[in-house]
Design an enzyme around this catalytic site. Structure first.
Site, PDB file in Angstrom:
ATOM      1  N   SER A 140      29.999 -35.694  -1.945  1.00 48.28           N
ATOM      2  CA  SER A 140      29.386 -36.359  -0.798  1.00 48.28           C
ATOM      3  C   SER A 140      28.290 -35.461  -0.236  1.00 48.28           C
ATOM      4  O   SER A 140      28.414 -34.225  -0.261  1.00 48.28           O
ATOM      5  CB  SER A 140      30.422 -36.613   0.301  1.00 48.28           C
ATOM      6  OG  SER A 140      29.772 -37.016   1.495  1.00 48.28           O
ATOM      7  N   TYR A 153      37.516 -33.709   4.982  1.00 47.45           N
ATOM      8  CA  TYR A 153      36.899 -34.509   3.911  1.00 47.45           C
ATOM      9  C   TYR A 153      35.827 -33.700   3.175  1.00 47.45           C
ATOM     10  O   TYR A 153      35.823 -33.626   1.938  1.00 47.45           O
ATOM     11  CB  TYR A 153      36.286 -35.774   4.527  1.00 47.45           C
ATOM     12  CG  TYR A 153      35.503 -36.637   3.556  1.00 47.45           C
ATOM     13  CD1 TYR A 153      36.152 -37.436   2.617  1.00 47.45           C
ATOM     14  CD2 TYR A 153      34.107 -36.670   3.595  1.00 47.45           C
ATOM     15  CE1 TYR A 153      35.434 -38.234   1.736  1.00 47.45           C
ATOM     16  CE2 TYR A 153      33.383 -37.462   2.724  1.00 47.45           C
ATOM     17  CZ  TYR A 153      34.057 -38.246   1.790  1.00 47.45           C
ATOM     18  OH  TYR A 153      33.334 -39.038   0.917  1.00 47.45           O
TER      19      TYR A 153
HETATM   20  P1  NAP Z   1      35.987 -47.508  -1.072  1.00 52.10           P
HETATM   21  O1  NAP Z   1      35.061 -48.666  -0.965  1.00 52.10           O
HETATM   22  O2  NAP Z   1      36.949 -47.223   0.019  1.00 52.10           O
HETATM   23  O3  NAP Z   1      36.797 -47.664  -2.475  1.00 52.10           O
HETATM   24  C1  NAP Z   1      37.717 -46.669  -2.813  1.00 52.10           C
HETATM   25  C2  NAP Z   1      38.262 -46.899  -4.194  1.00 52.10           C
HETATM   26  O4  NAP Z   1      39.138 -45.806  -4.497  1.00 52.10           O
HETATM   27  C3  NAP Z   1      39.061 -48.174  -4.351  1.00 52.10           C
HETATM   28  O5  NAP Z   1      38.835 -48.700  -5.646  1.00 52.10           O
HETATM   29  C4  NAP Z   1      40.503 -47.694  -4.213  1.00 52.10           C
HETATM   30  O6  NAP Z   1      41.438 -48.483  -4.919  1.00 52.10           O
HETATM   31  C5  NAP Z   1      40.404 -46.346  -4.864  1.00 52.10           C
HETATM   32  N1  NAP Z   1      41.465 -45.436  -4.448  1.00 52.10           N
HETATM   33  C6  NAP Z   1      41.770 -44.989  -3.209  1.00 52.10           C
HETATM   34  N2  NAP Z   1      42.831 -44.189  -3.257  1.00 52.10           N
HETATM   35  C7  NAP Z   1      43.215 -44.109  -4.547  1.00 52.10           C
HETATM   36  C8  NAP Z   1      44.256 -43.452  -5.247  1.00 52.10           C
HETATM   37  N3  NAP Z   1      45.143 -42.682  -4.609  1.00 52.10           N
HETATM   38  N4  NAP Z   1      44.333 -43.607  -6.593  1.00 52.10           N
HETATM   39  C9  NAP Z   1      43.462 -44.396  -7.266  1.00 52.10           C
HETATM   40  N5  NAP Z   1      42.460 -45.053  -6.645  1.00 52.10           N
HETATM   41  C10 NAP Z   1      42.346 -44.905  -5.311  1.00 52.10           C
HETATM   42  O7  NAP Z   1      35.170 -46.141  -1.277  1.00 52.10           O
HETATM   43  P2  NAP Z   1      33.654 -45.880  -1.774  1.00 52.10           P
HETATM   44  O8  NAP Z   1      32.771 -45.825  -0.587  1.00 52.10           O
HETATM   45  O9  NAP Z   1      33.327 -46.789  -2.891  1.00 52.10           O
HETATM   46  O10 NAP Z   1      33.803 -44.376  -2.278  1.00 52.10           O
HETATM   47  C11 NAP Z   1      33.856 -44.022  -3.647  1.00 52.10           C
HETATM   48  C12 NAP Z   1      33.676 -42.514  -3.758  1.00 52.10           C
HETATM   49  O11 NAP Z   1      32.391 -42.159  -3.249  1.00 52.10           O
HETATM   50  C13 NAP Z   1      34.690 -41.688  -2.969  1.00 52.10           C
HETATM   51  O12 NAP Z   1      35.059 -40.540  -3.699  1.00 52.10           O
HETATM   52  C14 NAP Z   1      33.933 -41.289  -1.719  1.00 52.10           C
HETATM   53  O13 NAP Z   1      34.431 -40.105  -1.143  1.00 52.10           O
HETATM   54  C15 NAP Z   1      32.541 -41.123  -2.282  1.00 52.10           C
HETATM   55  N6  NAP Z   1      31.471 -41.242  -1.278  1.00 52.10           N
HETATM   56  C16 NAP Z   1      31.280 -42.397  -0.586  1.00 52.10           C
HETATM   57  C17 NAP Z   1      30.257 -42.468   0.363  1.00 52.10           C
HETATM   58  C18 NAP Z   1      29.998 -43.716   1.180  1.00 52.10           C
HETATM   59  O14 NAP Z   1      29.212 -43.644   2.131  1.00 52.10           O
HETATM   60  N7  NAP Z   1      30.591 -44.871   0.852  1.00 52.10           N
HETATM   61  C19 NAP Z   1      29.448 -41.351   0.586  1.00 52.10           C
HETATM   62  C20 NAP Z   1      29.669 -40.192  -0.133  1.00 52.10           C
HETATM   63  C21 NAP Z   1      30.686 -40.156  -1.071  1.00 52.10           C
HETATM   64  P3  NAP Z   1      42.136 -49.810  -4.227  1.00 52.10           P
HETATM   65  O15 NAP Z   1      41.031 -50.813  -4.050  1.00 52.10           O
HETATM   66  O16 NAP Z   1      43.124 -50.257  -5.240  1.00 52.10           O
HETATM   67  O17 NAP Z   1      42.683 -49.376  -2.930  1.00 52.10           O
END
Ligand code: NAP
Length: 245
Positions: A140, A153
């Protein structure tokens, strides 16, 4: 690396950035294993969409914090497709609070999923990825920004960046690259939930391109690193954030 006949595991691929990555890799020709934690319907629907577009995909439920469950994702890929070439470590959670207000559950859950989950998948990948493969870990941009309330985080993601660079060296001689992609604010549940419209608008304007990232923006970046054009990038962190930091 040609994407033909290559097999990619994407963790957390039921929604958000992971779903966009899985769809993009499938359209680039990868066979995709979509891991998810609880949202089976969303993951199955994405498999159907990929298959309807002519791609190959399966789902693999697993909590990435559980080492045995992570091994079973790789077992499922081996059984269905004969091996694994690409790992995208995308599953993650974000819980925000000042350090003073962070309870043990906030700390333990983010360590378990973001850090130990990444360790669990990296360990399997280090042992089992075919030579010539690719690993992309989701970090991130808050590792660079260090904003208040992101302490635990951001610490998990800083650890992910460090493990990425070290694994890149440990895989010397196998032609496997290991990189991290560090998104800025991206329009998914993880970012949007619990924030006011005013705060979302302010964060969207924090970069000089003056918009939120989209899951497709991040999928494009991951696809570059996983595909033939990314072959010479290794041990790096690519910040995909519109110039925020
Ligand atoms: P999101 O929309 O909340 O989706 C999270 C995904 O991770 C879902 O598919 C969820 O599965 C899965 N997940 C959560 N806990 C899990 C576990 N214990 N085992 C297996 N799968 C799990 O998140 P996102 O925004 O797409 O984020 C994806 C990645 O990008 C993360 O690592 C996050 O830290 C990083 N990131 C995001 C942002 C942002 O602004 N969105 C910025 C920087 C970095 P279920 O649907 O089955 O619950």
């Amino acid at each position: 690396m040609s994407t033909q006949q290559k097999v990619a595991i994407v963790t957390g691929a039921s929604r958000g950035i992971g779903a966009a990555i899985a769809e993009r890799l499938a359209s680039d020709g990868f066979t995709v294993v979509l891991n998810f934690a609880g949202k089976a319907t969303e993951a199955e629907q994405l498999v159907s969409k990929i298959e309807a577009a002519g791609g190959r995909a399966i789902t693999a439920q697993a909590d990435v914090s559980d080492p045995a469950a992570v091994a079973r994702i790789f077992d499922a890929a081996d059984a269905a497709f004969g091996g694994v070439d690409v790992l995208v470590n995308n599953a993650g959670i974000m819980k925000l609070a000042s350090l003073a207000d962070s309870d043990d559950a906030l700390f333990d859950s983010q360590i378990a999923i973001n850090l130990k989950g990444t360790f669990n998948t990296l360990r399997q990948a280090a042992r089992r990825l075919r030579d010539g493969g690719r690993i992309v870990n989701l970090s991130s941009s808050v590792v660079g920004l260090k904003p208040e309330t992101y302490g635990v985080y951001a610490a998990t993601k800083a650890a992910v960046e460090t493990m990425s660079a070290i694994l890149a060296k440990e895989l010397r001689g196998r032609s496997i690259t290991v990189n991290a992609v560090a998104p800025g604010p991206t329009a998914t549940d993880l970012f949007l939930s619990g924030k006011s419209d005013e705060l979302i608008g302010r964060l969207a304007k924090a970069n000089p391109l003056e918009r939120l990232g989209t899951p497709a923006d991040i999928a494009n970046t991951v696809a570059f690193l996983a595909g033939p054009d990314g072959a010479w990038i290794n041990g790096q962190v690519l910040r995909a954030n519109g110039g925020m930091v």
